[in-house]
Design a protein around this motif. Structure first.
Motif: not given
Length: 194
Positions: A69-71, A82-84, A126-127
């Motif tokens: 899940x990123x958001x 999103x930071x991936x 950290x996403x």
């Protein structure tokens, strides 16, 4: 309903629907992707009391596809970045179904879920990209304000009236601190955390 931006690539708006409430898109060249933006196009709103949970699945995660899940995005928050980089999926049960995917592409999944479900989920750490530029700007402005404030009280040596309860600090010490702080924050914006 949705658009996806991978920096340096064309905007993706034609996503593949895999169920009534789930869509996916491939993220080619995923090794070089650090951020992904997901946004509502405005053509069709998300139903009231619902939102879109954003998931990511990396290739090569075994026979069972797992999603991280990123958001989320909602009508009230119609876009998110999103930071991936560095995010790897964990084995977990979540709202995305397993789908066949290329072993060379990461995959972005979007699932329409109730607002209650979305707000109770915790995205992978950290996403969300940091607001480092905002923090640096704040730090510079704060230090500049302190320096200007203290400088406004400066007086010449002959104007000093010594009071037993006061301590004097030379302006050169404050200037040295200010230059040192600016150098440190340029080299490592998070130096103050250590």
């Amino acid at each position: 309903m949705f658009g996806v931006i991978v920096p340096g690539k064309m905007v993706q708006t034609e996503l593949v629907q895999i169920s009534e409430n789930q869509i996916v898109c491939n993220i080619p060249d995923h090794e070089n992707v650090h951020h992904i933006v997901v946004f509502l196009t405005g053509q069709t709103p998300i139903p009231d009391n619902y939102g879109a949970a954003i998931y990511l699945s990396w290739p090569g995660s075994g026979s069972e596809q797992s999603w991280t899940l990123l958001g989320h995005v909602t009508n009230e928050k119609p876009s998110a970045m999103f930071k991936i980089s560095g995010v790897k999926p964990k084995e977990s049960g979540n709202g995305m179904n397993s789908v066949a995917m290329s072993s060379t592409c990461a995959q972005l999944g979007i699932a329409i879920e109730s607002a209650a479900e979305i707000y109770n989920q915790t995205p992978a750490s950290n996403t969300v990209p940091s607001n480092l530029a905002n923090f640096q700007e704040f730090s510079f402005k704060m230090c500049e304000n302190l320096f200007n404030y203290i400088s406004s009280f400066s007086i010449k040596r002959e104007q000093i009236h010594f009071a037993a309860s006061e301590t004097f600090v030379p302006m050169s010490a404050l200037q040295g601190w200010y230059k040192n702080f600016l150098r440190k924050i340029d080299n490592d914006p998070n130096f103050w955390k250590s």
